[in-house]
Scaffold this motif. Structure first.
Motif, short mmCIF file in Angstrom:
data_model
loop_
_atom_site.label_atom_id
_atom_site.label_comp_id
_atom_site.label_asym_id
_atom_site.label_seq_id
_atom_site.Cartn_x
_atom_site.Cartn_y
_atom_site.Cartn_z
N MET A 72 -15.05 -39.22 -27.04
CA MET A 72 -16.02 -38.24 -26.56
C MET A 72 -15.38 -37.25 -25.60
O MET A 72 -15.39 -36.05 -25.82
N LEU A 73 -14.79 -37.77 -24.49
CA LEU A 73 -14.06 -36.91 -23.54
C LEU A 73 -12.59 -37.26 -23.63
O LEU A 73 -12.20 -38.42 -23.49
N THR A 74 -11.77 -36.25 -23.86
CA THR A 74 -10.33 -36.44 -23.93
C THR A 74 -9.65 -35.47 -22.98
O THR A 74 -9.89 -34.25 -23.06
N VAL A 103 -9.16 -40.97 -21.50
CA VAL A 103 -10.16 -40.86 -22.57
C VAL A 103 -11.39 -41.67 -22.17
O VAL A 103 -11.27 -42.76 -21.62
N ALA A 104 -12.56 -41.11 -22.44
CA ALA A 104 -13.82 -41.85 -22.31
C ALA A 104 -14.50 -41.80 -23.68
O ALA A 104 -14.91 -40.72 -24.13
N VAL A 106 -18.17 -47.09 -20.21
CA VAL A 106 -18.17 -46.75 -18.79
C VAL A 106 -16.74 -46.89 -18.31
O VAL A 106 -16.15 -47.96 -18.41
N VAL A 107 -16.16 -45.78 -17.86
CA VAL A 107 -14.78 -45.80 -17.38
C VAL A 107 -14.75 -45.28 -15.96
O VAL A 107 -15.65 -44.54 -15.52
N LEU A 130 -22.68 -37.35 -21.55
CA LEU A 130 -21.72 -37.95 -20.63
C LEU A 130 -22.20 -37.71 -19.21
O LEU A 130 -22.48 -36.57 -18.83
N LEU A 131 -22.29 -38.78 -18.43
CA LEU A 131 -22.72 -38.70 -17.04
C LEU A 131 -21.52 -39.00 -16.15
O LEU A 131 -20.85 -40.02 -16.32
#
Length: 233
Positions: free
Chosen positions: A1-3, A23-24, A29-30, A154-155
């Protein structure tokens, strides 16, 4: 999703990020953890378009984020709970929540005023009050609720429990667990490793503008030298 790949950013002539990558994935949850001044908040600012990267790449799904304005990034589905809360003090609780709300008609479980109040009942009790009259913990709940009202995919939470009383911290962690169970993707910056252990899927330790280690809370707990070296504990 997020890179994030080899991200570089800073302020003026001062560089803060030196090739940070992480990466997320959807539903994860990271965390970003590390000592103060290592680049965690600068990473968040770069993701949200508030600090322009000087190198590397940030993408959200199929969307490169480089060059986009913060409001455009938010419309893609990124919600931020900023360090220091930054609520609108002259508005009421309800006005804060609806001010930046984004309707998601395709999602039957979209965040609405009623859903946020159900998650944080105190906000419902104080919905007509000026936000400046809230306690610090209630203001933090309001900041989280406001971010949820944008219906983020994404939060991101930057020090969401810092300086709060233990009971308020516990309530916020409880709500974050509920969000995770509902499939919300979350990036969290926090110092409370104990509370994060049951929530986070993967930690990322940030040191001098780079991710120097990533792994599960169990793996971090088994390597005491890492916490001592990079977190000062």
């Amino acid at each position: 999703m997020l890179t994030i790949e080899a991200l570089e950013a800073g302020y003026g002539q001062s560089r803060v990020l030196f090739g940070l990558s992480m990466v997320a994935r959807a539903g994860e949850v990271v965390s970003l953890i590390g000592r103060n001044g290592m680049g965690k908040t600068t990473t968040v600012r770069a993701i949200m378009g508030m600090t322009r990267p000087t190198g590397g790449r940030i993408s959200f799904g199929d969307h490169p984020l480089a060059g986009l304005a913060p409001h455009a990034i938010a419309r893609l589905g990124l919600g931020l709970v900023p360090e220091g809360r930054r609520i609108f003090p002259s508005l009421t609780v309800e006005e804060n929540l609806v001010a930046t709300a984004r309707t998601d008609t395709r999602n039957s479980n979209a965040w609405t005023l009623e859903r946020v109040v159900a998650l944080f009942p105190r906000l419902g009790e104080r919905r007509r009050q000026s936000a400046r009259t809230l306690s610090g913990g209630e203001q933090q709940m309001l900041a989280i609720g406001r971010a949820l009202m944008t219906n983020p995919r994404l939060l991101i939470l930057d020090e969401a429990t810092e300086g709060l009383a233990p009971l308020i911290r516990a309530e916020i962690w409880r709500c974050l667990h509920q969000l995770k169970q509902a499939g919300q993707t979350i990036v969290v910056i926090d110092k409370n490793l104990g509370e994060m252990a049951a929530l986070v899927d993967r930690h990322h330790i940030v040191e001098k503008g780079r991710v120097v280690w990533s792994g599960t809370p169990t793996e971090l707990d088994s390597q005491a030298n890492l916490a001592k070296r990079y977190l000062g504990i």
